[in-house]
Design a protein around this motif. Sequence first.
Motif, PDB file in Angstrom:
ATOM      1  N   LEU A  70      71.960 -63.147 -21.240  1.00 24.05           N
ATOM      2  CA  LEU A  70      70.857 -62.653 -22.053  1.00 24.05           C
ATOM      3  C   LEU A  70      71.152 -61.212 -22.454  1.00 24.05           C
ATOM      4  O   LEU A  70      71.772 -60.459 -21.697  1.00 24.05           O
ATOM      5  CB  LEU A  70      69.542 -62.713 -21.277  1.00 24.05           C
ATOM      6  N   LEU A  71      70.691 -60.827 -23.656  1.00 25.81           N
ATOM      7  CA  LEU A  71      70.967 -59.503 -24.201  1.00 25.81           C
ATOM      8  C   LEU A  71      69.649 -58.821 -24.568  1.00 25.81           C
ATOM      9  O   LEU A  71      68.863 -59.355 -25.351  1.00 25.81           O
ATOM     10  CB  LEU A  71      71.863 -59.627 -25.434  1.00 25.81           C
ATOM     11  N   PHE A  72      69.411 -57.616 -24.019  1.00 23.59           N
ATOM     12  CA  PHE A  72      68.153 -56.903 -24.214  1.00 23.59           C
ATOM     13  C   PHE A  72      68.388 -55.463 -24.674  1.00 23.59           C
ATOM     14  O   PHE A  72      69.473 -54.902 -24.494  1.00 23.59           O
ATOM     15  CB  PHE A  72      67.359 -56.865 -22.907  1.00 23.59           C
ATOM     16  N   ASP A  73      67.328 -54.865 -25.241  1.00 18.02           N
ATOM     17  CA  ASP A  73      67.359 -53.452 -25.608  1.00 18.02           C
ATOM     18  C   ASP A  73      66.081 -52.789 -25.109  1.00 18.02           C
ATOM     19  O   ASP A  73      65.012 -53.408 -25.093  1.00 18.02           O
ATOM     20  CB  ASP A  73      67.472 -53.279 -27.124  1.00 18.02           C
ATOM     21  N   ALA A  74      66.189 -51.513 -24.709  1.00 20.93           N
ATOM     22  CA  ALA A  74      65.056 -50.796 -24.124  1.00 20.93           C
ATOM     23  C   ALA A  74      64.430 -49.784 -25.078  1.00 20.93           C
ATOM     24  O   ALA A  74      63.795 -48.823 -24.635  1.00 20.93           O
ATOM     25  CB  ALA A  74      65.483 -50.108 -22.824  1.00 20.93           C
ATOM     26  N   GLY A  75      64.570 -49.986 -26.376  1.00 24.32           N
ATOM     27  CA  GLY A  75      63.819 -49.195 -27.338  1.00 24.32           C
ATOM     28  C   GLY A  75      64.533 -48.004 -27.924  1.00 24.32           C
ATOM     29  O   GLY A  75      65.637 -47.645 -27.533  1.00 24.32           O
ATOM     30  N   ASP A  76      63.872 -47.370 -28.908  1.00 20.41           N
ATOM     31  CA  ASP A  76      64.450 -46.348 -29.776  1.00 20.41           C
ATOM     32  C   ASP A  76      65.653 -46.917 -30.525  1.00 20.41           C
ATOM     33  O   ASP A  76      66.768 -46.384 -30.485  1.00 20.41           O
ATOM     34  CB  ASP A  76      64.818 -45.080 -29.000  1.00 20.41           C
ATOM     35  N   ILE A  77      65.374 -48.011 -31.197  1.00 15.92           N
ATOM     36  CA  ILE A  77      66.362 -48.625 -32.085  1.00 15.92           C
ATOM     37  C   ILE A  77      66.555 -47.752 -33.316  1.00 15.92           C
ATOM     38  O   ILE A  77      67.665 -47.609 -33.836  1.00 15.92           O
ATOM     39  CB  ILE A  77      65.887 -50.032 -32.491  1.00 15.92           C
ATOM     40  N   PHE A  78      65.456 -47.153 -33.787  1.00 19.25           N
ATOM     41  CA  PHE A  78      65.430 -46.403 -35.042  1.00 19.25           C
ATOM     42  C   PHE A  78      65.739 -44.924 -34.839  1.00 19.25           C
ATOM     43  O   PHE A  78      65.655 -44.404 -33.737  1.00 19.25           O
ATOM     44  CB  PHE A  78      64.048 -46.510 -35.689  1.00 19.25           C
ATOM     45  N   GLN A  79      66.056 -44.261 -35.975  1.00 23.48           N
ATOM     46  CA  GLN A  79      66.135 -42.809 -36.131  1.00 23.48           C
ATOM     47  C   GLN A  79      67.379 -42.190 -35.520  1.00 23.48           C
ATOM     48  O   GLN A  79      67.627 -42.323 -34.331  1.00 23.48           O
ATOM     49  CB  GLN A  79      64.905 -42.140 -35.520  1.00 23.48           C
ATOM     50  N   GLY A  80      68.156 -41.503 -36.348  1.00 19.06           N
ATOM     51  CA  GLY A  80      69.314 -40.789 -35.819  1.00 19.06           C
ATOM     52  C   GLY A  80      70.482 -40.687 -36.769  1.00 19.06           C
ATOM     53  O   GLY A  80      71.339 -39.812 -36.603  1.00 19.06           O
ATOM     54  N   THR A  81      70.547 -41.578 -37.772  1.00 17.78           N
ATOM     55  CA  THR A  81      71.619 -41.524 -38.766  1.00 17.78           C
ATOM     56  C   THR A  81      71.027 -41.813 -40.153  1.00 17.78           C
ATOM     57  O   THR A  81      69.895 -42.306 -40.260  1.00 17.78           O
ATOM     58  CB  THR A  81      72.725 -42.557 -38.473  1.00 17.78           C
ATOM     59  N   PRO A  82      71.783 -41.541 -41.218  1.00 16.44           N
ATOM     60  CA  PRO A  82      71.291 -41.846 -42.574  1.00 16.44           C
ATOM     61  C   PRO A  82      70.996 -43.329 -42.794  1.00 16.44           C
ATOM     62  O   PRO A  82      70.267 -43.662 -43.741  1.00 16.44           O
ATOM     63  CB  PRO A  82      72.440 -41.367 -43.473  1.00 16.44           C
ATOM     64  N   TYR A  83      71.537 -44.198 -41.968  1.00 19.54           N
ATOM     65  CA  TYR A  83      71.214 -45.621 -42.125  1.00 19.54           C
ATOM     66  C   TYR A  83      69.709 -45.848 -41.999  1.00 19.54           C
ATOM     67  O   TYR A  83      69.125 -46.649 -42.734  1.00 19.54           O
ATOM     68  CB  TYR A  83      71.949 -46.452 -41.068  1.00 19.54           C
ATOM     69  N   PHE A  84      69.079 -45.143 -41.056  1.00 20.97           N
ATOM     70  CA  PHE A  84      67.637 -45.294 -40.911  1.00 20.97           C
ATOM     71  C   PHE A  84      66.898 -44.638 -42.071  1.00 20.97           C
ATOM     72  O   PHE A  84      65.936 -45.198 -42.609  1.00 20.97           O
ATOM     73  CB  PHE A  84      67.155 -44.692 -39.592  1.00 20.97           C
ATOM     74  N   ASN A  85      67.350 -43.462 -42.475  1.00 20.10           N
ATOM     75  CA  ASN A  85      66.690 -42.773 -43.580  1.00 20.10           C
ATOM     76  C   ASN A  85      66.717 -43.604 -44.862  1.00 20.10           C
ATOM     77  O   ASN A  85      65.760 -43.587 -45.646  1.00 20.10           O
ATOM     78  CB  ASN A  85      67.349 -41.412 -43.834  1.00 20.10           C
ATOM     79  N   PHE A  86      67.791 -44.340 -45.065  1.00 17.93           N
ATOM     80  CA  PHE A  86      67.952 -45.109 -46.303  1.00 17.93           C
ATOM     81  C   PHE A  86      67.322 -46.492 -46.206  1.00 17.93           C
ATOM     82  O   PHE A  86      66.616 -46.935 -47.123  1.00 17.93           O
ATOM     83  CB  PHE A  86      69.439 -45.236 -46.662  1.00 17.93           C
ATOM     84  N   TYR A  87      67.556 -47.199 -45.085  1.00 13.28           N
ATOM     85  CA  TYR A  87      67.122 -48.586 -44.965  1.00 13.28           C
ATOM     86  C   TYR A  87      65.834 -48.759 -44.153  1.00 13.28           C
ATOM     87  O   TYR A  87      65.270 -49.857 -44.129  1.00 13.28           O
ATOM     88  CB  TYR A  87      68.225 -49.444 -44.335  1.00 13.28           C
ATOM     89  N   GLY A  88      65.401 -47.726 -43.464  1.00 15.58           N
ATOM     90  CA  GLY A  88      64.136 -47.785 -42.750  1.00 15.58           C
ATOM     91  C   GLY A  88      64.108 -48.705 -41.546  1.00 15.58           C
ATOM     92  O   GLY A  88      63.027 -49.072 -41.072  1.00 15.58           O
ATOM     93  N   GLY A  89      65.272 -49.068 -41.017  1.00 13.99           N
ATOM     94  CA  GLY A  89      65.343 -49.944 -39.854  1.00 13.99           C
ATOM     95  C   GLY A  89      65.778 -51.361 -40.176  1.00 13.99           C
ATOM     96  O   GLY A  89      66.052 -52.144 -39.258  1.00 13.99           O
ATOM     97  N   GLU A  90      65.854 -51.706 -41.441  1.00 16.08           N
ATOM     98  CA  GLU A  90      66.252 -53.065 -41.831  1.00 16.08           C
ATOM     99  C   GLU A  90      67.643 -53.412 -41.312  1.00 16.08           C
ATOM    100  O   GLU A  90      67.858 -54.502 -40.759  1.00 16.08           O
ATOM    101  CB  GLU A  90      66.214 -53.200 -43.351  1.00 16.08           C
ATOM    102  N   LEU A  91      68.583 -52.501 -41.497  1.00 15.46           N
ATOM    103  CA  LEU A  91      69.962 -52.769 -41.082  1.00 15.46           C
ATOM    104  C   LEU A  91      70.053 -52.935 -39.571  1.00 15.46           C
ATOM    105  O   LEU A  91      70.749 -53.835 -39.067  1.00 15.46           O
ATOM    106  CB  LEU A  91      70.878 -51.642 -41.552  1.00 15.46           C
ATOM    107  N   GLU A  92      69.355 -52.081 -38.832  1.00 19.30           N
ATOM    108  CA  GLU A  92      69.391 -52.153 -37.376  1.00 19.30           C
ATOM    109  C   GLU A  92      68.892 -53.518 -36.887  1.00 19.30           C
ATOM    110  O   GLU A  92      69.521 -54.164 -36.046  1.00 19.30           O
ATOM    111  CB  GLU A  92      68.539 -51.037 -36.762  1.00 19.30           C
ATOM    112  N   PHE A  93      67.763 -53.963 -37.422  1.00 23.11           N
ATOM    113  CA  PHE A  93      67.205 -55.242 -36.998  1.00 23.11           C
ATOM    114  C   PHE A  93      68.095 -56.405 -37.420  1.00 23.11           C
ATOM    115  O   PHE A  93      68.267 -57.370 -36.672  1.00 23.11           O
ATOM    116  CB  PHE A  93      65.805 -55.419 -37.584  1.00 23.11           C
ATOM    117  N   LYS A  94      68.663 -56.331 -38.606  1.00 23.96           N
ATOM    118  CA  LYS A  94      69.536 -57.416 -39.065  1.00 23.96           C
ATOM    119  C   LYS A  94      70.790 -57.526 -38.203  1.00 23.96           C
ATOM    120  O   LYS A  94      71.223 -58.638 -37.857  1.00 23.96           O
ATOM    121  CB  LYS A  94      69.924 -57.196 -40.531  1.00 23.96           C
ATOM    122  N   LEU A  95      71.368 -56.399 -37.844  1.00 26.89           N
ATOM    123  CA  LEU A  95      72.585 -56.428 -37.033  1.00 26.89           C
ATOM    124  C   LEU A  95      72.291 -56.870 -35.603  1.00 26.89           C
ATOM    125  O   LEU A  95      73.058 -57.627 -35.003  1.00 26.89           O
ATOM    126  CB  LEU A  95      73.265 -55.071 -37.054  1.00 26.89           C
TER     127      LEU A  95
END
Length: 303
Positions: free
Chosen positions: A81-106
Amino acid sequence: MKRRDFITHTAAASTLVGLGGLSLNSCSGSGAKKLTILHTNDVHSHIDPFPSSHSRYPNLGGIARRAQLVEQIRNENPNTLLFDAGDIFQGTPYFNFYGGELEFKLMSKLNYDASTIGNHDFDNGIDGLLAQMPHATFDMISANYDFSNTVMEGLVKPYKLYLVDGIKIGVYGLGIAFDGLVTKRLYKETQYLNPFEIALDMERQLKEGEQCDLVICLSHLGYSYENPERPSDVQLAQRTYHTNLIIGGHTHTFLERPDVRINKNGDSVLVNQVGCYGLNLGRIDFYFDNDKNASASGVSILV
């Protein structure tokens, strides 16, 4: 313990702890079942590896490398099983441009099973988080954020159950207090509930109500603080009864191996956090004998 701001440069550092008095030797023979838990935290929109010229993390990290590691481990043990403990967003231009879409898709392509919610996941407001939810095939879990009367109502679960090779796993999530971290205009009507009280309710429901063999908390409380009144993973481990593993985030704490704490029953609890920015992948292997007694070993894998 204060925040430990370093990277382990070994491929893996391990620890072994018996849960319920079971030793590794007794569970490594025939009839043992092995469950692998992989985890990340505070990736903060870091999609690419750090450049080779970076002063602190040269040529480290990157989601493509993490995907290779996860695939390799899943091939080794399909009961993963694979888990994450939060703060997926914010920190690079990917978030500024895509708003979290890329992070969730990947993360969806990596087949994450669940994540809890960190304070920075509100950086585009609760409406911004809602807008990205269709891109997440994994579950968002938080038991102490009450999203009633918000646009996120019904989209976040307090816990999730998994049945893997006959082993029943219950996973609940906890988030940090908003005060000083998230403004009211971003979280709106979301209610923060006492994490210790909620944890006791969740673990009791999972252990006694759902009859789980393993109880895991995805926490964004932070590892430990000088202020003993501030909720942390270390305090959570010591105040609970049935939680076996706490996967932490928020403080960017680089643990070489899972920390072992003693709970209210006198049993061992593993507390782990693997830093930030996707630099490490946490791995915990649980071994169950025929009576479902368990032991565990943990490693931190440098990406």
